[in-house]
Design a protein around this motif. Structure first.
Motif, mmCIF file in Angstrom:
data_model
loop_
_atom_site.group_PDB
_atom_site.id
_atom_site.type_symbol
_atom_site.label_atom_id
_atom_site.label_comp_id
_atom_site.label_asym_id
_atom_site.label_seq_id
_atom_site.Cartn_x
_atom_site.Cartn_y
_atom_site.Cartn_z
ATOM 1 N N GLU B 2 26.741 42.573 9.399
ATOM 2 C CA GLU B 2 27.007 42.188 10.668
ATOM 3 C C GLU B 2 25.503 42.211 11.638
ATOM 4 O OE1 GLU B 2 31.011 42.435 9.693
ATOM 5 O OE2 GLU B 2 30.081 43.135 11.525
ATOM 6 N N PHE B 29 29.337 53.439 11.274
ATOM 7 C CA PHE B 29 30.245 52.779 9.922
ATOM 8 C C PHE B 29 31.538 52.947 11.379
ATOM 9 C CE2 PHE B 29 30.710 56.548 8.920
ATOM 10 C CZ PHE B 29 31.824 57.179 8.155
ATOM 11 N N GLU B 30 31.441 53.583 12.063
ATOM 12 C CA GLU B 30 33.599 54.139 12.229
ATOM 13 C C GLU B 30 33.371 52.710 13.323
ATOM 14 O OE1 GLU B 30 34.772 58.888 10.990
ATOM 15 O OE2 GLU B 30 33.685 58.967 13.122
ATOM 16 N N LYS B 32 32.018 50.946 14.488
ATOM 17 C CA LYS B 32 32.065 49.035 13.492
ATOM 18 C C LYS B 32 33.512 48.703 13.122
ATOM 19 C CE LYS B 32 30.681 48.015 9.001
ATOM 20 N NZ LYS B 32 29.257 47.794 8.691
ATOM 21 N N HIS B 33 34.087 49.754 12.784
ATOM 22 C CA HIS B 33 35.688 49.899 12.368
ATOM 23 C C HIS B 33 36.252 49.458 13.529
ATOM 24 C CE1 HIS B 33 39.103 50.156 10.143
ATOM 25 N NE2 HIS B 33 39.330 51.834 10.505
ATOM 26 N N ILE B 34 36.011 51.035 14.339
ATOM 27 C CA ILE B 34 36.591 51.116 15.639
ATOM 28 C C ILE B 34 36.791 49.547 16.019
ATOM 29 C CG2 ILE B 34 37.103 51.684 17.829
ATOM 30 C CD1 ILE B 34 37.895 53.800 15.911
ATOM 31 N N SER B 36 36.177 47.042 15.468
ATOM 32 C CA SER B 36 36.838 45.806 15.002
ATOM 33 C C SER B 36 38.793 45.712 15.124
ATOM 34 C CB SER B 36 36.456 45.716 13.242
ATOM 35 O OG SER B 36 37.730 46.638 12.468
ATOM 36 N N LEU B 37 38.722 47.283 15.315
ATOM 37 C CA LEU B 37 39.842 46.737 15.342
ATOM 38 C C LEU B 37 40.838 46.370 16.847
ATOM 39 C CD1 LEU B 37 40.846 50.735 14.526
ATOM 40 C CD2 LEU B 37 41.323 49.285 13.105
ATOM 41 N N ALA B 87 43.439 55.558 16.028
ATOM 42 C CA ALA B 87 42.460 55.519 15.620
ATOM 43 C C ALA B 87 41.553 56.633 16.126
ATOM 44 C CB ALA B 87 42.216 55.283 15.120
ATOM 45 N N ASP B 254 40.777 49.810 0.926
ATOM 46 C CA ASP B 254 40.807 48.339 1.886
ATOM 47 C C ASP B 254 39.200 48.633 2.079
ATOM 48 O OD1 ASP B 254 42.394 49.362 4.693
ATOM 49 O OD2 ASP B 254 40.631 51.126 4.394
ATOM 50 N N SER B 256 38.213 49.604 4.515
ATOM 51 C CA SER B 256 38.545 50.206 6.758
ATOM 52 C C SER B 256 37.375 51.599 6.194
ATOM 53 C CB SER B 256 39.307 50.458 7.077
ATOM 54 O OG SER B 256 40.304 51.027 7.256
ATOM 55 N N ALA B 257 36.492 52.219 7.291
ATOM 56 C CA ALA B 257 36.193 53.730 7.292
ATOM 57 C C ALA B 257 36.969 54.154 7.189
ATOM 58 C CB ALA B 257 35.292 53.783 8.463
#
Lengths: 549, 270
Positions: B2, B29-30, B32-34, B36-37, B87, B254, B256-257
């Motif tokens: 990333e 990492f969160e 990044k996950h958020i 990506s949503l 989330a 999966d 995802s964080a």
């Protein structure tokens, strides 16, 4: 060497000294009746810190949980520990203002010639007076009146903290406790405490306790049944009914009212005295609410009124003399001093009123008795919440608009409410809100149609009604229609102590009350969420009709 | 790999309000996950997410209908709008940025949107993350906390069948069998009804069905110790922990964080 603390005073600790010894040195009154042998269980103290510095709990303390000890058993083991203790039986503020309804007395116990008669039964020779005892057993506070039955006059009012707190702060925990291995203990400490208080009052009045020939006890279903030794386990689960209610429905008894002799209750007054408790309204709504209704004269109301008895468990009744609906709301202890960082009950030193200004001027607050602030009680919290909203410091969800994590209501004492406190208060407030909202809707009226809102119990007497309305703690009934009726339960109990006719009227009344189960409203979740917000209650303007769920 | 996160959070959306909300998420990492949503999704999804986080049920209701009318798949509205918003709510709650009342109004807003999404999804047969049965145990009528868990579970992509309150052991058993659920969640708010959880678990054992389903428990008086004593597979102290537990129990891996069952997570008093 570290000190032992009590209420801001301290003493040097020495190994082997019991907490009772320290209380003596500090001239703190701790109740006892067993010569400090660990038997009477009256000297319960809360150990707020330094438990690890005390001797381990003895056999006679096995019934206690958490931070509670018997003062006569707990001794200092570690002189370096910083021990702080508090006596449970602190003196709550006594509600003196209450509705005094002029009911014509129709005493059951009276003097006839040289005898004292209960109804047609001669119970004793007349000596020097006939007295009666009215007791309101609350989950948090117990209040009692000693009444001169010959003159139908209250001669003394006293109140003390419910000593059952070690069994949990709400009725559900007490029920669990009573179903466990120490069954009966709650009843025992309650009777001990009442006997102790009656003794004190009699000493003060200069009367013999055997001159008390009659007693009336009221309380929520759990508190009352514990006093009378009725198994309370059935109240702990749906349908949350007292054993007396179950038996009434099964046709095994004709009323949920109870009547026993004092000697059978271990109540130390005249042994043959009649001890009565009026019928329960239903489920958790107990004989204390029956007493409330008698105190406000519900049996004479033609227009729809609403009664809100605020407490750890708030009760709501809406209706008139012909048709009533009642509900119980498990609000929890947040407004009674529990679960809040600097919360406390309404004792001396509790912040009871708060004023804020928009321009950054310091907080103005008042404490009970003008003592240095020790914490904040219910009426202070209602003021604080309302003022935080009015001055734009807090949004309706209980978040501070400046992003802070807390607000100092007594900066000089370093005391604040945190966001977590506000969250707990929002949920407790919502329980009160839901009860009023759902019962009003079921009954089919809006707050504007309520001709009188009677605010009873606990701190409600000291609450600023306008502030309570502004945060949705009570329905937005026009302020001039709000009547604070103080300890209406105790008043109602006193009325029934002095009048057999009032007891009959109470029996009549409870038959016209329908119990509403709040949680079964299909939109309970939405109403609860709405109720969590600090803003005035809004209901649809038009009557929603009695058919609504 | 990333791209390295710049000091100033980069924008994934054109929505100023939502961007501000995303800034409450601080763990890399969160973040990044958020991000990506929300990356590359339609502005209406950002609008839905933002209004859900703000707890505006009227707007979520309106926007959900609008998105569906414009031809977005129900699944997309759920994932990119409602779930993505939830989330953020979950993280803010765990990190003490918001408290129960704010989570409750977000859940209520989510419920408003779900009213349109759910009927479509149940017809279309989309593969869920897992199927969960939820209910408050016999004798207990409290369900605020349980409902919050259900919103969060649906927000995490589970299909949840809600048995409501005062649920008897046989009703739990019937529902697990009928829906082929992998997880059963039981709630109790009263110390007096808490033991009924254990009784329900015993009923599953008596029917020889205990191996068929993972059982998680929660509610104000319940503790980890109590959960273990009565033989539950998991305990969640709040709605966030409930979702993590359900994901662990169905074996979600999966990438995802996960919302950790962080030490920082607090009790959602129901």
């Amino acid at each position: 060497m570290s000190p032992i603390h009590h209420a801001g005073r301290e003493l040097d600790s020495a190994a082997g000294m019991t907490i009772f010894d320290y209380a003596d040195s500090l001239s703190v009154r701790v109740p006892t009746s067993c010569g400090r042998s660990g038997e009477c269980h009256e000297c319960i103290v809360e150990v707020r810190s330094g438990m690890e510095g005390l001797t381990p709990p003895t056999e006679s303390e096995r019934f206690l949980r958490g931070g509670y000890r018997l003062a006569c058993q707990a001794a200092v083991a570690e002189v370096d520990a910083d021990v702080e203790f508090a006596v449970l039986r602190r003196q709550p503020r006594i509600l003196t203002r209450s509705v005094r309804r002029r009911t014509a007395p129709a005493p059951l116990t009276e003097r006839r010639g040289s005898g004292v008669y209960f109804g047609e039964e001669r119970v004793d020779a007349y000596r020097d007076g006939i007295y009666g005892l009215a007791v309101d057993v609350g989950t948090t506070t117990v209040a009692l009146n000693v009444v001169d039955l010959e003159r139908a006059e209250v001669v003394h009012t006293a109140s003390f903290e419910n000593p059952q707190r070690f069994g949990g702060s709400d009725v559900m925990h007490r029920i669990s406790y009573d179903g466990g291995e120490h069954s009966g203990e709650l009843r025992r400490v309650m009777l001990s405490a009442i006997n102790f208080e009656v003794g004190e009052v009699c000493r003060r009045l200069g009367i013999h306790r055997r001159r008390i020939y009659e007693a009336v006890f009221v309380g929520n279903s759990t508190m009352r049944d514990i006093v009378f030794g009725v198994d309370v386990q059935s109240i702990g689960e749906k349908p949350y009914k007292s054993l007396t209610e179950v038996e009434l429905e099964a046709g095994e008894r004709s009323t949920t009212a109870l009547e026993v002799r004092a000697r059978d209750l271990d109540l130390r007054i005249f042994p043959g005295a009649n001890v009565y408790s009026p019928p329960l309204v239903g489920c958790h709504v107990g004989s204390d609410v029956t007493a409330d209704l008698m105190a406000v004269g519900m049996n004479e109301q033609d227009d729809a009124v609403m009664l809100v008895d605020v407490g750890t468990n708030t009760e709501v009744v809406v209706g008139n003399r012909l048709r009533m609906m009642a509900a119980s709301c498990p609000a929890g202890p947040a407004f009674e001093g529990g679960a809040i960082t600097y919360g406390m009950p309404g004792y001396d030193g509790a912040v009871e009123a708060v004023g804020l200004s928009e321009d950054g001027a310091p907080v103005r607050y008042e404490t009970i008795g003008g003592a240095p602030a020790e914490g904040i009680c219910g009426s202070g919290l209602v003021d604080l919440l309302s003022e935080l909203r009015r001055t734009g410091r807090m949004n309706e969800l209980g978040a501070f608009n400046d992003g802070a994590g807390e607000f100092y209501f007594a900066p000089d004492r370093d005391m604040y409410v945190s966001r977590a406190d506000l969250s707990a208060l929002a949920q407790a407030k919502s329980a009160n809100f839901c009860g009023q909202w759902i019962v009003l809707r079921r009954y089919g009226i809006t707050p504007e149609e309520v001709s009188r809102l009677y605010l009873a119990g606990g701190f409600a007497n000291y609450v600023d009604a306008g502030h309570a309305v502004s945060i949705g703690f009570i329905a937005n009934v026009p302020e001039e229609r709000v009547a604070k009726v103080g300890n209406a339960s105790l008043e109602g109990a006193t009325i029934m102590l002095t009048s057999g006719r009032a007891r009959e009227a109470a029996e009549e009344l409870v038959r016209r009350i329908e119990h509403v189960e709040l949680e079964t409203a299909p939109d309970f979740f939405d109403i609860f969420v709405e109720g969590c917000m600090f803003k005035p209650m809004q209901m649809p303007r038009a009557s929603t009709g009695a058919a609504a769920p | 790999m990333e791209a390295h996160l710049p000091e100033t959070p980069y924008m994934t959306t054109q929505h100023a309000g939502l961007e501000k909300e995303i800034r409450y998420v601080t763990k890399p990492f969160e973040v990044k996950h958020i991000r990506s949503l929300f990356e590359g999704t339609d502005p209406i999804m950002h609008e839905i997410a933002f209004n859900l986080i703000s707890g505006d049920q009227v707007e979520v209701d309106r926007l959900t209908r609008e998105a569906l009318a414009r031809g977005f798949e129900a699944n997309a509205v759920l994932d990119d709008g409602l779930i993505a918003g939830m989330a953020v709510v979950g993280i803010k709650f765990r990190d003490n940025i918001i408290f129960v009342p704010e989570v409750l109004i977000a859940a209520r807003a989510m419920k408003a949107g779900m009213a349109y999404i759910e009927p479509i999804l149940s017809e279309s047969g989309v593969e869920p993350v897992g199927t969960v049965i939820m209910g408050t145990v016999k004798g207990d009528l409290h369900d605020i906390g349980k409902n919050l868990c259900i919103m969060m579970l649906r927000g995490a992509g589970f299909v949840v069948h809600d048995l409501g309150v005062d649920t008897k052991p046989e009703e739990f058993i019937d529902a697990v069998l009928e829906h082929g659920a992998q997880v059963l969640g039981m709630s109790a708010l009263l110390t007096t009804t808490m033991p009924n959880m254990g009784r329900a678990i015993e009923a599953f054992e008596a029917e020889g069905l205990r191996e068929e389903v993972s059982i998680m428990v929660g509610g104000a008086p319940v503790t980890q110790e109590f959960a273990e004593d009565m033989g539950a597979d998991g305990y969640g102290k709040d709605a966030i922990a409930c979702v993590d537990m359900a994901r662990a129990l169905v074996g979600v891996r999966d990438g995802s964080a996960p919302l950790e069952t962080a030490a920082g997570a607090r009790e959602a008093s129901s």
